[in-house]
Write a protein that holds these residues in place. Sequence first.
Motif, PDB file in Angstrom:
ATOM      1  N   ALA A 107      75.362  17.845  22.499  1.00 58.24           N
ATOM      2  CA  ALA A 107      76.098  18.666  23.963  1.00 58.24           C
ATOM      3  C   ALA A 107      75.184  19.694  23.713  1.00 58.24           C
ATOM      4  CB  ALA A 107      77.636  18.668  24.476  1.00 58.24           C
ATOM      5  N   THR A 108      74.941  20.359  25.739  1.00 66.00           N
ATOM      6  CA  THR A 108      74.406  20.677  25.815  1.00 66.00           C
ATOM      7  C   THR A 108      75.845  22.580  26.904  1.00 66.00           C
ATOM      8  OG1 THR A 108      73.642  20.410  27.279  1.00 66.00           O
ATOM      9  CG2 THR A 108      72.223  20.651  26.115  1.00 66.00           C
ATOM     10  N   ARG A 109      75.466  23.459  27.012  1.00 64.65           N
ATOM     11  CA  ARG A 109      76.278  24.239  27.744  1.00 64.65           C
ATOM     12  C   ARG A 109      75.372  25.032  28.526  1.00 64.65           C
ATOM     13  NH1 ARG A 109      82.122  26.695  27.100  1.00 64.65           N
ATOM     14  NH2 ARG A 109      81.339  28.484  26.532  1.00 64.65           N
ATOM     15  N   GLU A 110      75.532  25.062  29.447  1.00 63.76           N
ATOM     16  CA  GLU A 110      74.992  26.631  30.580  1.00 63.76           C
ATOM     17  C   GLU A 110      75.788  27.302  31.002  1.00 63.76           C
ATOM     18  OE1 GLU A 110      71.253  28.189  32.948  1.00 63.76           O
ATOM     19  OE2 GLU A 110      71.639  25.571  32.007  1.00 63.76           O
ATOM     20  N   SER A 111      76.521  28.524  30.891  1.00 60.83           N
ATOM     21  CA  SER A 111      76.980  29.468  31.214  1.00 60.83           C
ATOM     22  C   SER A 111      76.965  30.764  31.682  1.00 60.83           C
ATOM     23  CB  SER A 111      78.375  29.507  30.044  1.00 60.83           C
ATOM     24  OG  SER A 111      77.672  29.955  29.658  1.00 60.83           O
ATOM     25  N   LEU A 112      77.749  31.378  32.855  1.00 63.81           N
ATOM     26  CA  LEU A 112      77.661  32.333  33.490  1.00 63.81           C
ATOM     27  C   LEU A 112      78.569  33.283  33.314  1.00 63.81           C
ATOM     28  CD1 LEU A 112      75.941  34.437  34.948  1.00 63.81           C
ATOM     29  CD2 LEU A 112      76.835  33.139  37.005  1.00 63.81           C
ATOM     30  N   ALA A 113      78.955  34.624  32.102  1.00 70.52           N
ATOM     31  CA  ALA A 113      80.096  35.813  32.605  1.00 70.52           C
ATOM     32  C   ALA A 113      79.750  36.543  33.325  1.00 70.52           C
ATOM     33  CB  ALA A 113      80.188  35.413  30.797  1.00 70.52           C
ATOM     34  N   ILE A 114      80.478  37.487  33.477  1.00 72.50           N
ATOM     35  CA  ILE A 114      80.417  38.619  33.864  1.00 72.50           C
ATOM     36  C   ILE A 114      81.110  39.804  33.166  1.00 72.50           C
ATOM     37  CG2 ILE A 114      80.212  38.477  36.318  1.00 72.50           C
ATOM     38  CD1 ILE A 114      83.414  38.774  36.407  1.00 72.50           C
TER      39      ILE A 114
END
Length: 166
Positions: A107-114
């Motif tokens: 599995a892969t995950r790409e995330s954006l956090a602040i």
Amino acid sequence: MPIATVGQVLTSVRILPEWTTAAGQLLPAFYTAAFDGAIDDLKDAVGLTAAWRAQQRRSTVALEARLRFWGLAWRAEHLVVESRIVDFDLKRLRVGQTLQRGAEVLATRESLAISFDLEARRACVFDDTVTRQIAVLHAAHQRLPPWPWVGQPYLTVADAATPTHP
């Protein structure tokens, strides 16, 4: 606990029985749990430790995450999550992750956090020291072989038949 080698942040994950179906297959929600645990290790690697977060009353908040499934994980397996900083600025952190069995990507995950001020309940810039540590780790990640799936647009129904596999 993360293993840092050549800029990599690697997190060992054991698939717990309560994370699986009766047949032993990892439930989709627990792919996310594995990735989230590895995000904590990435935070530690850039100085956003639990102690720092409690003292400074700052953390990160996920705005978006894309999860793609490529293979099945099974009860009691020992897998590895690799986490990389894909991009960042003074307030945002984009992270790519893989869940792997050896060289096989499950599995892969790409995330954006602040960056987030827990007292003010709003976005804020990263601390200067944290920003420097993010920059150092990001530079190391840029020297690793690129992941072809990072930054790809969302799949549409027309694209679903031929997604790009890692």
